[in-house]
Write an enzyme that holds these catalytic residues in place. Sequence first.
Site, PDB file in Angstrom:
ATOM      1  N   ASP A  95       7.728 -43.584 -17.473  1.00 38.91           N
ATOM      2  CA  ASP A  95       7.695 -41.916 -17.495  1.00 38.91           C
ATOM      3  C   ASP A  95       8.027 -41.570 -16.273  1.00 38.91           C
ATOM      4  O   ASP A  95       8.884 -42.315 -15.179  1.00 38.91           O
ATOM      5  CB  ASP A  95       6.181 -41.661 -18.052  1.00 38.91           C
ATOM      6  N   HIS A 137       4.572 -35.041 -16.057  1.00 39.73           N
ATOM      7  CA  HIS A 137       4.665 -35.480 -17.407  1.00 39.73           C
ATOM      8  C   HIS A 137       4.040 -36.939 -17.578  1.00 39.73           C
ATOM      9  O   HIS A 137       3.271 -36.995 -18.654  1.00 39.73           O
ATOM     10  CB  HIS A 137       6.034 -35.658 -17.695  1.00 39.73           C
ATOM     11  N   SER A 170       6.312 -35.613 -27.004  1.00 39.54           N
ATOM     12  CA  SER A 170       5.918 -36.508 -25.820  1.00 39.54           C
ATOM     13  C   SER A 170       4.487 -36.960 -25.979  1.00 39.54           C
ATOM     14  O   SER A 170       4.185 -37.882 -25.307  1.00 39.54           O
ATOM     15  CB  SER A 170       6.140 -35.641 -24.524  1.00 39.54           C
TER      16      SER A 170
END
Length: 393
Positions: free
Chosen positions: A132, A165, A333
């Site tokens: 990520d 994220h 996600s």
Amino acid sequence: MLKRILTVLSLSALSFSQAHASSLHTGEILFKIKPASLNQKILSQFQIPSNINPQAIEVIRPKNVRDLEAYRRTMIESNAFEFVVFNTIETEPEVIPEELDLSNQWHHEKIQSSKAWQYTAGSNDVVVAVCDSGIQRDHEDLQGRVIEGWNLVENNDDPSTSTSHGTFVGGIIGATLDDKGVSGVSPRVKLMPIRISDNRGSTTMKRITDCITLAADKGAKVINVSFTGVNSAAVEAAGKYAREKGSLLVYSAGNHGKFRSQKDYPKFENVLAVGATSYEDNRWTWRKFLRSGGSNYGPFIDIMAPGHNLTSTTVYNLNQSNAVKYRTGSGTSYSAPVVSGVAALIYSVNPQLTPKDVENILFESADPLQMSNYGAGRVNALEAVRLASQRAR
Ligand SMILES: [Ca+2]
């Protein structure tokens, strides 16, 4: 007619007792036979080896038995045993801090993760790789959880964050079970951050496959990828490599909100594709004016997990006194790392399981959904740990 009603009643009573069985066991039965009952008929009826010691507490693992509780009851009713109980799993009680407020993390109740923590909150030895944007390792709720990683964008050993994220994904998997903030689904496992995205949150398929390969080589048991690209043949190839190394690849299904046909999104053997559900166990969708989206769905989906309004850790500046450390987000996600967290709990119960074993346990323990094209259903952490325990020994 009466017989049929009775059958239905007893079946529903049975499924109720199974669903609410209070303790985990190993799939074995513990008993002491009455010396007077030590005869061949009893031994063969209950698959007991002839060399058992009538003075001892013995254990058996009956083969080809679907309903172990019914088996146990039959043993009791035979009156041949002093006692017959399950070989239950007893642990040091995990204390969930009273101050921890899980009300902003509805997915824990839905997938029964906090009940699973009574048996395991994850093992320190199990590593989940997060391909990520890096993970903020000094976040107050991630301290001590994040091990060394790698930066595939700049090719160095510094996977500090490019966007928030990865920190959000990491928190869903493994934020600390303590009195503050949030808790991950498997809050005692280790997180391996591998940075693959730039400051705009984008990456390439080459970086994704490099990350999966690297994570597998470094011994991660679970590899989480929360990007688009689940339909790429390159992902399947990297997933196959990972499985051969003993790692399970978990990948988000994408947020276009569309049905994806087998032609465009093949059902890959070595990629666990995860869609997102709402609080009501429907597919997560959203609509605002002329725009809309939601979880993709179709035959390629393997399993679903909560992905609507999840709260997790976000990147913040430690020097800022009133910094926002947690936020809420939706999408596949964030449903993928819920499944990664449950997979980590399964590996924590038994690190010797193969990725295929873990996948099968996830499928068999999932709560079925009343919809097609959503794989095995919605993940259930408690049932997954229960099944893993019965296969562990
Ligand atoms: Ca916490």
